[in-house]
Design a protein around this motif. Structure first.
Motif, short mmCIF file in Angstrom:
data_model
loop_
_atom_site.label_atom_id
_atom_site.label_comp_id
_atom_site.label_asym_id
_atom_site.label_seq_id
_atom_site.Cartn_x
_atom_site.Cartn_y
_atom_site.Cartn_z
N ALA A 237 0.83 -1.20 0.00
CA ALA A 237 0.00 0.00 0.00
C ALA A 237 0.87 1.25 0.00
N THR A 241 0.89 3.88 -3.06
CA THR A 241 0.55 5.28 -2.79
C THR A 241 1.65 6.21 -3.27
N ARG A 282 -5.72 1.61 -2.59
CA ARG A 282 -6.14 1.13 -1.28
C ARG A 282 -7.22 0.05 -1.36
N SER A 283 -7.93 0.01 -2.49
CA SER A 283 -9.02 -0.97 -2.60
C SER A 283 -8.69 -2.13 -3.52
#
Length: 333
Positions: A237, A241, A282-283
């Motif tokens: 993650a 990001t 994030r998903s």
């Protein structure tokens, strides 16, 4: 994992991994910005070609591929990966010859964003809508100032990046990404040679060749080495990001080196694309797979995917660090 599990990846601080990732993005965008200096002499296609040729030479010298490393399936996957690499590199080079670097990077980022959306769990339709609004604000089609051909080149590069991600996952599942790189980059160089070499070779000088060698070291050699180390230290993650911020890095590099000053609406549009990238990262998720080789997988272009079990066991975090073979590596960019 095979029966003989490879030695665990060394643990490192998240801070150093973050710095390595940011440094890699800076090298990528710096290499792209400096590539424009050869456009007048070699043209955008010639500049992309000479970068790939020298990168292929460096990879072959460093990796020294062996036939025994590959099955028919893994070799074909590497060939397709090389074709996607070539398309992404040449198309993005054509794009930045016509539109600002930050705009081109944001448009190209739609490729991995689309792949991540397809993997997303739950209600993820909000993110592509946000990205679509961002693209409209970035390109400002109502003004007529954006070059539509440049936009098409960037979108085509995005499609190649999406294919690259899917192929990178296949290669990372079947063999070490470093070994896959020893096939994919030379294949990319051969395809680029067919397209650009005939018109570029008569224009080559020793100065241009040395500049091309320097660019090949700057992109991809240095950033890829940095990312290989970074991916042992930070989570999936966190890495996803950080790489979502690459269009912003491109905007800053374009402003400082190419004096490409964006308007207010393009800046807002770029911010929306970044937000969409972070949100979908994030998903998104992908079930871990078992690589065919005993070497941790690694490759070029990042896609948001989970690591191997060996890396997960050594990360010491709630989420395992991301392995190179499950990522990208725009490239061109």
């Amino acid at each position: 994992m095979t029966a003989s599990t490879p030695p665990p990846a060394p643990r490192g601080s998240a801070r150093s991994g973050t710095l390595m990732t940011i440094s890699a993005m800076l090298f990528v965008q710096l290499g792209l910005a400096l590539s424009t200096g050869l456009f007048e002499q070699l043209g955008p296609l010639g500049t992309g070609w000479i970068r790939l040729v020298f990168a292929a030479a460096l990879v072959l010298v460093i990796v020294r591929p062996r036939r025994a490393w590959f099955t028919r399936s893994s070799f074909l996957a590497c060939v397709v990966l090389g074709a996607a690499t070539s398309g992404m590199t040449l198309l993005f080079t054509l794009a930045i010859d016509r539109i600002p670097l930050g705009t081109a990077a944001a448009l190209e980022f739609l490729g991995p964003l689309a792949v991540a959306v397809l993997r997303s769990r739950g209600r993820a339709l909000l993110w592509p809508l946000i990205a679509a609004v961002g693209v409209v604000l970035l390109t400002e089609p109502w003004t007529g100032n954006i070059d539509p051909i440049g936009v098409l080149y960037a979108l085509a590069a995005a499609a190649c990046w999406a294919v690259y991600i899917l192929c990178t996952q296949r290669v990372g599942d079947e063999l070490s990404g470093v070994r896959g790189l020893a096939v994919s980059i030379p294949v990319a160089a051969v395809i680029a040679s067919v397209i650009a070499a005939p018109s570029t070779i008569p224009l080559l000088t020793w100065e241009a060749a040395l500049a091309g060698l320097g660019l090949a070291v700057l992109l991809p050699t240095v950033p890829f080495m940095l990312e290989i180390q970074a991916l042992r230290r930070i989570t999936a993650a966190a890495y996803g990001t950080l790489t979502s911020l690459e269009p912003a890095v491109a905007l800053v590099i374009g402003l400082l080196l190419l004096h490409q000053v964006p308007g207010l609406l393009p800046v807002v549009g770029l911010a929306l694309v970044i937000v969409a990238g972070i949100g979908v990262e994030r998903s998104a998720g992908r079930a871990p797979t078992t690589p065919a080789s005993a070497t941790p997988s690694s490759a070029l272009i990042p896609a948001p995917t989970p690591p191997t079990e060996a890396a997960a066991a050594t990360s010491g975090a709630g989420e395992a660090p991301l392995e190179r073979g499950e990522l990208r590596t725009g490239e061109p960019a």
